[in-house]
Design an enzyme around this catalytic site. Sequence first.
Site, PDB file in Angstrom:
ATOM      1  N   TYR A 151       2.361  62.806  64.330  1.00  0.00           N
ATOM      2  CA  TYR A 151       2.914  63.211  63.040  1.00  0.00           C
ATOM      3  C   TYR A 151       3.704  62.053  62.455  1.00  0.00           C
ATOM      4  O   TYR A 151       4.517  61.424  63.155  1.00  0.00           O
ATOM      5  CB  TYR A 151       3.830  64.423  63.217  1.00  0.00           C
ATOM      6  CG  TYR A 151       4.523  64.874  61.954  1.00  0.00           C
ATOM      7  CD1 TYR A 151       5.914  64.784  61.817  1.00  0.00           C
ATOM      8  CD2 TYR A 151       3.802  65.396  60.880  1.00  0.00           C
ATOM      9  CE1 TYR A 151       6.545  65.200  60.661  1.00  0.00           C
ATOM     10  CE2 TYR A 151       4.435  65.814  59.710  1.00  0.00           C
ATOM     11  CZ  TYR A 151       5.817  65.713  59.608  1.00  0.00           C
ATOM     12  OH  TYR A 151       6.434  66.118  58.457  1.00  0.00           O
ATOM     13  N   ASP A 246       4.818  53.821  64.560  1.00  0.00           N
ATOM     14  CA  ASP A 246       5.758  54.769  63.964  1.00  0.00           C
ATOM     15  C   ASP A 246       6.809  55.087  65.029  1.00  0.00           C
ATOM     16  O   ASP A 246       6.587  55.904  65.913  1.00  0.00           O
ATOM     17  CB  ASP A 246       5.011  56.038  63.531  1.00  0.00           C
ATOM     18  CG  ASP A 246       5.968  57.076  62.991  1.00  0.00           C
ATOM     19  OD1 ASP A 246       5.493  58.103  62.452  1.00  0.00           O
ATOM     20  OD2 ASP A 246       7.191  56.886  63.101  1.00  0.00           O
ATOM     21  N   LYS A 274      15.755  58.494  61.593  1.00  0.00           N
ATOM     22  CA  LYS A 274      16.568  59.327  62.495  1.00  0.00           C
ATOM     23  C   LYS A 274      17.832  58.634  63.018  1.00  0.00           C
ATOM     24  O   LYS A 274      18.831  58.559  62.324  1.00  0.00           O
ATOM     25  CB  LYS A 274      15.682  59.852  63.624  1.00  0.00           C
ATOM     26  CG  LYS A 274      14.577  60.796  63.086  1.00  0.00           C
ATOM     27  CD  LYS A 274      13.729  61.361  64.162  1.00  0.00           C
ATOM     28  CE  LYS A 274      12.550  62.114  63.622  1.00  0.00           C
ATOM     29  NZ  LYS A 274      12.859  63.482  63.196  1.00  0.00           N
TER      30      LYS A 274
END
Length: 433
Positions: A151, A246, A274
Amino acid sequence: MASDLPTRQSSLSARLFRAAREVIPGGVNSPVRAFRNVDGEPFFVRRARGSRIEDVDGRSMIDYIGTWGPAILGHAPTVITNTVHEVAKDGLSFGIPNPFEVEMARLIVDWVPSVEKVRMVNSGTEATMSAIRLARGFTGRDKIIKFEGHYHGHVDSLLVAAGSGALTHGEPDSAGIPRSFAAETIALPFNIPERIEEAFAKFGDEIAAVILEPFAANAGFVLPHEGYLQLLRDLTARHGALLIFDEVMTGFRLARGGVQELTGVTPDLTALGKVIGGGLPVGAFGGRADIMDHLAPDGPVYQAGTLSGNPVAMAAGLAQLRELEKNNGYARLDAAGRRLEDGLRKLIDEKGLPYRLNRVGSMFCLFFGDAEIVNVDSVQQGDFEAFKQFFWKCLERGVYVAPSPYETGFLSLAHSDSDIDETLEVFSHALDR
Ligand code: KE4
């Protein structure tokens, strides 16, 4: 659990959720928060501190999500809250360069081996979306390879599943995505060398980039097989395609330099998020200077953002990253992860449960099945009913794990040995059927 707590239906959380559903789609601002994967309704948080969150009904829980990764020091560490308070007094956003942006960019370049230049954005989605556009602009090619179960945020060209003709084109994985967008994305199974070799043999010089979560954390926690990341590095280099890691989840969490530091495999571009924002909205993408210099205003690839490099978010992220590096933060996170892993392995062995457990540093996932974890197909063979029971039994005993078997758990520097020992006690009860 105090017996005088309201029942789930009469709780303030339930009332808030009913009110939320009237004005917010699904009652949430992000789907995973809706607890659909555990057939329930979410609780609402009043406050969070350290390793614990408290819901609006006064229930305290040990938190193993940490707002999906950012809270690596624990919730509301004073080093961040004091910084935010101080910096905010001088202004919240300028839309004009500020010194914190330069400090953050310099820190990222110093910490992440492959990043020579970096651009700040406001989310992981923006980071991957921008990296994909940059790769296409730099190579002049259109095709992108991604992996099933990985994702990368809600980017149109990455919300793509393997098409019927899996090798030729993808199928939209969401309504609202034109088939023409998905057509340029090839979705392959992770950890199967033959499939990526076949794709490059067929489309090598049409492929702009391969994007992946090098340690995949959105289908449980799925690790690359030995040599697989190097194979991706070799194939992309050989065919003039870019390799994009990623590391929105793994960056600054597993090591200063993320997975690329742990494995020694160097991507051309990296997406970050994050942890980098200390809990405030921050993402970033960076990599080779010759690629990054293709971004506007110097180059032809447009990318922008009103709040990118926001002084308060930059200062919060810098405070978190610098605190993390002090006091041997990564070694302490790994020790906490080891304590949880050892205790959990002992439990599943004693109970004769055929479960698998993956852990690296402060990231972990318990798989409710005995299939070897190769990729998302293996994860889907798990016993999701057993997972659901485990989730609710943990929550009722004051431990919050991810409300989905497709997520990864996170420890923070605020998780004490006694928190972990208390958690293992709860896990022991929750694993009993
Ligand atoms: P955001 O746009 O949500 O900041 O980041 C998207 C993203 C990109 N890349 C990776 C590897 C990610 O894990 C994410 C977001 N992670 C999910 C947790 N599985 C965020 C939780 C949510 O969607 O609410």
